[in-house]
Design an enzyme around this catalytic site. Structure first.
Site, PDB file in Angstrom:
ATOM      1  N   ASN A  61      45.242 -24.030 -13.978  1.00  0.00           N
ATOM      2  CA  ASN A  61      44.573 -22.832 -13.511  1.00  0.00           C
ATOM      3  C   ASN A  61      43.603 -23.140 -12.367  1.00  0.00           C
ATOM      4  O   ASN A  61      43.878 -22.824 -11.213  1.00  0.00           O
ATOM      5  CB  ASN A  61      43.851 -22.159 -14.685  1.00  0.00           C
ATOM      6  N   ASP A  62      42.493 -23.795 -12.688  1.00  0.00           N
ATOM      7  CA  ASP A  62      41.470 -23.997 -11.670  1.00  0.00           C
ATOM      8  C   ASP A  62      41.962 -24.816 -10.480  1.00  0.00           C
ATOM      9  O   ASP A  62      41.519 -24.606  -9.360  1.00  0.00           O
ATOM     10  CB  ASP A  62      40.241 -24.681 -12.292  1.00  0.00           C
ATOM     11  N   VAL A  63      42.894 -25.739 -10.727  1.00  0.00           N
ATOM     12  CA  VAL A  63      43.335 -26.620  -9.641  1.00  0.00           C
ATOM     13  C   VAL A  63      44.268 -25.911  -8.661  1.00  0.00           C
ATOM     14  O   VAL A  63      44.650 -26.482  -7.643  1.00  0.00           O
ATOM     15  CB  VAL A  63      44.016 -27.897 -10.172  1.00  0.00           C
TER      16      VAL A  63
END
Lengths: 102, 459
Positions: free
Chosen positions: B385-387
């Site tokens: 997600n964040d990456v």
């Protein structure tokens, strides 16, 4: 100030060793591919278990009637060897997965 | 000191250096670990048998029992734990090392407190050992999911005051040459508390950095105890770990484009920051099914898989490898894009995928894969997600702004597999999911991928 100068001249050899060891540590790790960061951290963690040597020295020098030292030393040896054995085995398990493919 | 013992310590030190060096290359890593392990074994055996003390037999018996208990437990924990639990395990073992150092300091305070140098090394061993002990245990509990981030009001101020108080207190004991055990217990207690307070506010996404830092501290604690005993192998080994761990910490921070002080004092990964960021995006998401995704993948010529923590949680590393092989057989060019901090630890994804025999050259690091995304037909994001959050590029108010990411939005199509629309570990919405080119494949990574594989087999 005088004490500091005295401390440095008394421990000059020690300072050389410490500084050189710091540089070796830095040089060894620089430029390692990020793939290996986790195993490397785990391997370094196993090495920090070298503190077990100190725990063993404490146990070896403790007098048989010094129950406090014996008891704490006993726990220190357990914790130290846990760090060593666990650390190396975990690292080995991680690296097992990097075996040659195809 | 016995000359044979000194020579063995020298050999061990060389083994540590060579072992660490070899750990830095994929081909030699396994052997490197073995070499440092053998070195450590040598040092332990030599310490027990080659000394000049008069040792009562009861001490030998106790040492034997302790070694046996610790080795058996350590071996079993290390062998039993699942691959996904590795990061917290490293932290746990690291905590044990710190605990050992603090106990040594505690015992030796009674024996060696004649001169100021010795007292100050003992005090330092107790403080650092205690901080790593409780700090690592907290890190372990947080990664384990059994503990959430807790932020006391003004925690930065409180923590800084405690560390200053610890140093002042330690200095007081050294200066007045106090042999009062109560003071030491008080110092011990305060250090243990500091370890807890230091780690507790730090967000889960930053845990790897903290573990690496604590690891480095354990090395320093070992080195300090080494100075106390005038023991070279402890000193050099400890310093090696200390400096290597510190550099590794900085490398990890760099990979996230954050500074170490930002990680420790910035407390990110939840709380108010995340709340501010939620709700900015919005719009509609496009759901897709396994069969639609399978068709898309089947007719693509280049597919990039982006694995994340969700893959590890679902234990889907074998299924994803099956998917990759199936697509390759159908003539699709498949590779994996590895973000340096995907998962909970740098290299986490590599370890996980290597477990299911994914070829090493299929794993491509961020800087090399990013230019390839514009030519990629389909990107399959599994549990990451964040990456892949474009907010890192275009939303200066986002807590992850400036973090290098995988530019998957440049690909022609993106399929995102997630369990739900929940935000990622950093607690930030991801506008990628609302992108026109993105289709969402909801479901647990393992079952969703299994379905995909089955659909592909039928084509």
């Amino acid at each position: 100030m005088n004490e500091l100068v005295e401390f440095i001249s008394n421990n000059l050899q020690l300072l050389y060793i410490l500084i050189l060891a710091i540089f070796i540590g830095v040089e060894l790790i620089k430029n390692v591919p990020s793939v290996l960061h986790t195993p490397l951290m785990s391997g370094a963690n196993a090495l920090s278990g070298v503190v077990i040597v100190g725990a063993l020295l404490v146990m070896l020098q403790a007098k048989p009637d010094d129950f406090l030292s014996l008891g704490l030393g006993f726990v220190a040896v357990i914790l130290g060897i846990l760090n060593v054995v666990g650390g190396f085995v975990v690292t080995d398990r991680m690296l097992q997965m990097f075996k040659k493919k195809k | 000191m016995n000359i044979t013992l000194s020579i063995i310590y020298l050999i061990t030190t060389i083994a540590f250096v060579i072992g660490l060096k070899m750990l830095g290359h994929p081909q030699t890593a396994k052997k490197g670990n073995l070499i440092s392990g053998v070195g450590m074994g040598l040092a332990i055996v030599a310490t027990i048998f080659l000394h000049d003390f008069e040792v009562p037999s009861i001490n030998y018996i106790l040492i034997g029992i302790a070694l046996l208990i610790g080795s058996v437990i350590g071996y079993f924990i290390a062998m039993k734990v699942a691959m996904t639990k590795m990061p917290e395990l490293v932290s746990l073992f690291n905590g044990f090392g710190g605990g050992s150092a603090l106990l040594i300091g505690l015992i030796e305070f009674g024996n060696f407190s004649e001169d100021a140098t010795q007292t100050s090394t003992i005090i330092a061993a107790i403080i650092i050992g205690s901080i790593t002990f409780t700090g690592s245990l907290i890190a372990w509990a947080k990664l384990n999911g059994s503990m959430k981030d807790i932020r006391l009001p003004k925690y930065n101020l409180i923590n800084n005051l405690i560390i200053l108080a610890l140093i002042a207190f330690g200095a007081y004991i050294v200066m007045y040459d106090s042999t009062n055990l109560m003071l030491i217990y008080l110092l011990l207690f305060a250090s243990l508390v500091y370890g807890v307070l230091f780690v507790i506010p730090i967000g889960g996404a930053d845990m790897p950095v903290v573990i690496s830092l604590l690891n480095s501290l354990t090395g320093i604690a070992a080195a300090i105890t080494g100075i106390l005993f005038g023991n070279m192998v402890m000193m050099v080994g400890g310093i090696l770990v200390g400096s290597a761990g510190l550099i590794l910490t900085f490398i990890m921070c760099n990979a996230m484009n954050r500074s170490l002080s930002n990680v420790i004092f910035g407390a990110f990964g939840g709380g108010d920051v995340a709340i501010a960021a939620v709700g900015k995006t919005g719009g509609t998401i496009k759901k897709t099914t396994a069969s639609d995704s399978a068709i898309m993948l089947n007719y693509a010529s280049k597919v990039v898989i982006v694995p994340g923590y969700g893959l590890a949680v679902a234990q889907a590393q074998h299924v994803i490898h099956e998917l990759e092989e199936l697509l390759t057989k159908k003539g699709v060019d498949v590779s994996y894009a590895i973000h340096p901090v995907a998962g909970r630890m740098p290299g986490h994804m590599n370890v996980l995928l290597a477990e299911s025999n994914v070829a090493y050259d299929k794993l491509i690091e961020m800087d090399n894969i990013n230019p390839q995304f514009p030519n990629t037909d389909v990107v399959l994001v599994v549990g990451a997600n964040d990456v892949v959050n474009p907010a890192a590029h275009n939303d200066p108010s986002s807590p992850i702004y400036g973090m290098p990411i995988l530019d998957v939005e440049n690909a022609k199509h993106i399929i995102v597999n997630k369990r739900s629309m929940n935000a990622g570990y950093a607690g930030i919405e991801n506008e990628l999911f609302f992108n026109q080119k993105t289709s969402m494949l909801f479901g647990d990574a393992k079952s969703a991928l299994t379905e995909l594989v089955n659909e592909l087999k039928n084509m």
